[in-house]
Design an enzyme around this catalytic site. Structure first.
Site, mmCIF file in Angstrom:
data_model
loop_
_atom_site.group_PDB
_atom_site.id
_atom_site.type_symbol
_atom_site.label_atom_id
_atom_site.label_comp_id
_atom_site.label_asym_id
_atom_site.label_seq_id
_atom_site.Cartn_x
_atom_site.Cartn_y
_atom_site.Cartn_z
ATOM 1 N N HIS A 121 16.061 -13.123 -27.872
ATOM 2 C CA HIS A 121 14.811 -12.379 -27.707
ATOM 3 C C HIS A 121 14.320 -11.755 -29.005
ATOM 4 C CE1 HIS A 121 16.002 -11.937 -23.194
ATOM 5 N NE2 HIS A 121 15.529 -13.133 -23.490
ATOM 6 N N ASN A 240 31.640 -7.276 -16.539
ATOM 7 C CA ASN A 240 30.430 -6.531 -16.170
ATOM 8 C C ASN A 240 30.808 -5.349 -15.295
ATOM 9 O OD1 ASN A 240 27.621 -6.334 -16.479
ATOM 10 N ND2 ASN A 240 27.247 -7.235 -14.473
#
Length: 271
Positions: A121, A240
């Site tokens: 990104h 996570n």
């Protein structure tokens, strides 16, 4: 035990690919702008990080990014960043390959020492010329000056009571020819740089172990990488805080903070 089996696998893999998301940076104090409390003033990041928002109110968008740049400038790599950098050194010294694909724009992986990093990104520290539609009109280039222009000094406070600065367009960041600049990141509604995406996809296609860390696996194309790898029969692992869109595709799952799990999991606990 899953940890021992995973670590045994680490010793035999020829190309380890890791995908990181906002959860890794959050442990360094970088806001995720997702979920409860994820607003800047009264705005969702998804309302500001778009070409249309920049066309409507470039001053407000630049305030938002000035705040983010100022905040990240004070952040430091955490044990997760350091563990991944140490693991990359360890793997490459063994003559094996390591690729780190990140959705994060803060540059903390590079600051930790990671070298083979694919910035999906873009970078918070890049700027580029904007066209009349708010889209990129030049190749992004790095500019770490903070603030970028005097008019942004002290601007961007996240308090909802803060009034918009309404900076005149001519006082906003511009290139040496006077063209209005915008952040060089990939905004919502924009395509990834084809070369960057190709580099990431080549790594995904070549991986013989794929690890996803600190991502909810909802933003594509990155969210689809795990399932692509798993479909080839290649083992995948997830680190996570909670289950995500990638969990079902992962052979190994390790729940908790990446900074607490990765150093021991990757056996680089001396970071």
């Amino acid at each position: 035990m899953a940890t021992q089996a995973f670590q045994a696998l680490l010793q035999t893999c020829k190309h380890v690919v890791v995908l990181t998301g906002a959860g890794v940076s959050a442990e360094s104090g970088v806001p995720t702008f997702r979920g409860s409390g994820g607003l800047w003033r009264t705005w969702n990041a998804t309302d500001l990080a778009t070409p249309g928002a920049f066309v409507r109110d470039p001053s407000l968008v630049w305030e938002f990014y000035n705040y983010r740049r100022e905040l990240v400038q004070r952040c430091r790599p955490n044990p997760a960043h350091l563990a991944l950098a140490a693991f990359e050194r360890k793997v490459t010294e063994d003559g094996r390959r390591f690729t780190l694909i990140t959705q994060n724009i803060d540059g903390l992986h590079a600051a930790a020492g990671s070298r083979n990093v694919v910035l999906l990104h873009g970078s918070l520290w890049d700027v580029c010329r904007a066209d009349r539609h708010g889209m990129k009109a030049s190749k992004p280039c790095e500019n770490r000056k903070q603030p970028l222009v005097p008019a942004l000094e002290g601007k961007g406070a996240p308090d909802p009571a803060t009034m918009a600065a309404d900076i005149p367009r001519e006082a906003l960041p511009r290139d040496d020819k006077g063209h209005l600049l915008r952040p060089g990141v990939v905004w919502f509604g924009e395509n990834l740089d084809p070369d960057v995406l190709s580099r990431a996809q080549q790594a995904v296609d070549d991986a013989d172990l794929f690890i996803t860390v600190g991502t909810s696996s909802v933003v594509y194309p990155a969210a689809g990488f795990v399932s692509q790898v798993a479909a080839r029969g290649v083992p995948c692992a997830e680190v996570n805080l909670e289950s995500s869109g990638a969990t079902a595709s992962c052979k190994y799952t390790f729940q908790g903070r990446a900074g607490e799990i990765l150093p021991d999991l990757l056996e680089v606990s001396n970071v």
